[in-house]
Structure formats: C-alpha cells, structure tokens
Design a protein around this motif. Structure first.
Motif, PDB file in Angstrom:
ATOM      1  N   GLY A  28      33.954  28.143 -12.147  1.00  0.00           N
ATOM      2  CA  GLY A  28      35.009  27.137 -12.153  1.00  0.00           C
ATOM      3  C   GLY A  28      36.373  27.766 -11.947  1.00  0.00           C
ATOM      4  O   GLY A  28      36.497  28.941 -11.634  1.00  0.00           O
ATOM      5  N   LYS A  49      39.699  26.197 -16.667  1.00  0.00           N
ATOM      6  CA  LYS A  49      39.972  24.766 -16.511  1.00  0.00           C
ATOM      7  C   LYS A  49      38.797  23.954 -17.036  1.00  0.00           C
ATOM      8  O   LYS A  49      37.643  24.232 -16.724  1.00  0.00           O
ATOM      9  CB  LYS A  49      40.205  24.448 -15.032  1.00  0.00           C
ATOM     10  N   THR A  50      39.102  22.948 -17.873  1.00  0.00           N
ATOM     11  CA  THR A  50      38.088  22.034 -18.386  1.00  0.00           C
ATOM     12  C   THR A  50      38.508  20.606 -18.032  1.00  0.00           C
ATOM     13  O   THR A  50      39.596  20.392 -17.510  1.00  0.00           O
ATOM     14  CB  THR A  50      37.933  22.152 -19.917  1.00  0.00           C
ATOM     15  N   LYS A  51      37.669  19.652 -18.346  1.00  0.00           N
ATOM     16  CA  LYS A  51      38.007  18.248 -18.090  1.00  0.00           C
ATOM     17  C   LYS A  51      39.219  17.810 -18.909  1.00  0.00           C
ATOM     18  O   LYS A  51      39.966  16.938 -18.504  1.00  0.00           O
ATOM     19  CB  LYS A  51      36.814  17.348 -18.414  1.00  0.00           C
ATOM     20  N   LYS A  52      39.436  18.443 -20.077  1.00  0.00           N
ATOM     21  CA  LYS A  52      40.545  18.081 -20.962  1.00  0.00           C
ATOM     22  C   LYS A  52      41.814  18.884 -20.695  1.00  0.00           C
ATOM     23  O   LYS A  52      42.843  18.639 -21.305  1.00  0.00           O
ATOM     24  CB  LYS A  52      40.133  18.260 -22.416  1.00  0.00           C
TER      25      LYS A  52
END
Length: 65
Positions: A28, A49-52
């Motif tokens: 990612g 990087k995450t969804k949040k």
C-alpha cells in the motif's frame, strides 16, 4: 529486489514546513515525513495509509550534540 519509486508530497496536518515523501509499495501507500521541532533539531516519522488516514508506526527526534 523490492523497490519502489516515490514523490515529494505535503503533510500540512503534521507541520506547515513538513517535507514529505510518499511511495506506493506492495503493501500500500507509505510516507516518510521530516519536520522542525520546537527544540533544536527535527522529527522524522514513517506512516502507512489506511482507510481512516495515516497510521504512524515509527517516530524519531534528532538534534545536534
């Protein structure tokens, strides 16, 4: 071997003068961020990087001796 190419980016949520490098990795997007500290020296962090948002998993503070 494992290699990625990155680009210069911005991280205004960390500091207005932050220097940020982002790269798309196999797992990612990741970034390294450098920014000045109130004490002499600077901070360095690595985040994924995450969804949040950004997930910080290492941070160091560097200063001259």
């Amino acid at each position: 071997g494992k290699r990625s190419n990155g680009w210069l980016s911005q991280a205004p949520e960390i500091h207005p003068k932050a220097l940020c490098f982002e790269a798309d990795m196999d797992a990612g997007r990741a970034r390294q961020v450098y920014w000045p500290h109130e004490r002499p020296g600077f901070n360095w962090a690595v985040e994924s990087k995450t969804k949040k948002g950004w997930n910080r998993f290492v941070m160091h503070h560097y200063e001259a001796e």
